[in-house]
Write a protein that holds these residues in place. Sequence first.
Motif, mmCIF file in Angstrom:
data_model
loop_
_atom_site.group_PDB
_atom_site.id
_atom_site.type_symbol
_atom_site.label_atom_id
_atom_site.label_comp_id
_atom_site.label_asym_id
_atom_site.label_seq_id
_atom_site.Cartn_x
_atom_site.Cartn_y
_atom_site.Cartn_z
ATOM 1 N N GLN A 120 62.081 -28.546 93.059
ATOM 2 C CA GLN A 120 61.849 -27.215 93.585
ATOM 3 C C GLN A 120 63.083 -26.121 93.454
ATOM 4 O OE1 GLN A 120 61.779 -30.612 95.153
ATOM 5 N NE2 GLN A 120 59.495 -30.717 95.294
ATOM 6 N N SER A 140 64.875 -25.747 91.043
ATOM 7 C CA SER A 140 64.880 -25.313 89.506
ATOM 8 C C SER A 140 63.759 -24.617 89.349
ATOM 9 C CB SER A 140 64.571 -26.621 88.439
ATOM 10 O OG SER A 140 65.584 -27.249 88.624
ATOM 11 N N HIS A 141 62.518 -24.659 89.888
ATOM 12 C CA HIS A 141 61.443 -23.918 89.919
ATOM 13 C C HIS A 141 61.809 -22.335 90.594
ATOM 14 C CE1 HIS A 141 57.164 -22.756 90.156
ATOM 15 N NE2 HIS A 141 57.215 -22.236 91.250
ATOM 16 N N GLU A 172 63.935 -20.303 88.358
ATOM 17 C CA GLU A 172 63.374 -19.625 87.200
ATOM 18 C C GLU A 172 62.573 -18.408 87.495
ATOM 19 O OE1 GLU A 172 61.029 -23.348 85.800
ATOM 20 O OE2 GLU A 172 63.071 -24.137 84.929
ATOM 21 N N LEU A 212 54.484 -29.870 90.564
ATOM 22 C CA LEU A 212 55.484 -29.978 89.881
ATOM 23 C C LEU A 212 55.567 -31.450 89.648
ATOM 24 C CD1 LEU A 212 58.264 -27.612 91.813
ATOM 25 C CD2 LEU A 212 57.062 -27.071 89.590
#
Length: 240
Positions: free
Chosen positions: A134, A136-137, A140, A193
């Motif tokens: 989460q 990392s998402h 980005e 994810l």
Amino acid sequence: MKTMLIATALMALTAGAGLSQTVRMGTEGAYPPYNFINDAGEVDGFERELGDKLCEMTEMTCEWVTTDWDSIIPNLQSGNYDTIIAGMSITDERMQVIDFTQDYFPATESAYMALNDGVDITSAVIAAQTGTIQASHVAEGGATLLEFATPDETVAAVRNGEADAVFADKDYLAPIAAESGGQLVMLDADVQLGGGIGMGLRKSDTELKAKFDDAITAMKADGSLNEMITKWFGADAVTF
């Protein structure tokens, strides 16, 4: 066909029956209902029940070890325990440093929770736990990521206004929102994810991985894994 699958898996499990051993199961103990510490001070939750069952099936003894999430992979590599069973999603990035069993929990949705449903998640300040898919998402995207060491801290950041929303597994956030008396709401912005949740192991532990894979296969085939998932996550939970 299902009977053949179960029989094959059980034969593989018992093939090494003489190799009884203690397996140290590493978990966080802070992510209900996957894993948490109960009132008796013991590891509890879906993964505790599952881990104990897998050890029983493979004729091994479980020893439970808790650790902080941000050091959970380094501690596995250092030999402080033998497995990670802590709601960890299987990702290509993680598989560069550790191995995984097959998934014991299907890929599920991640979700946002906030104080109100007017939050624009594309530009908001979003809290997430460090080292998660989460986090990392969010990093980005266009939102501002605010990272915390524990899941409790991510929720607290929303409650105290430090963050506009928290992004985590929906299975973790939904019960918190439901128990908040309307103070916290789930946003209609779920995201898929990861590739399911598996047990992490050192790449060198191929025999241990094979034994747990065979046990998980047997539980999927006889329906007992789905029963366990439904027990801890409810009748609407995603199953195999």
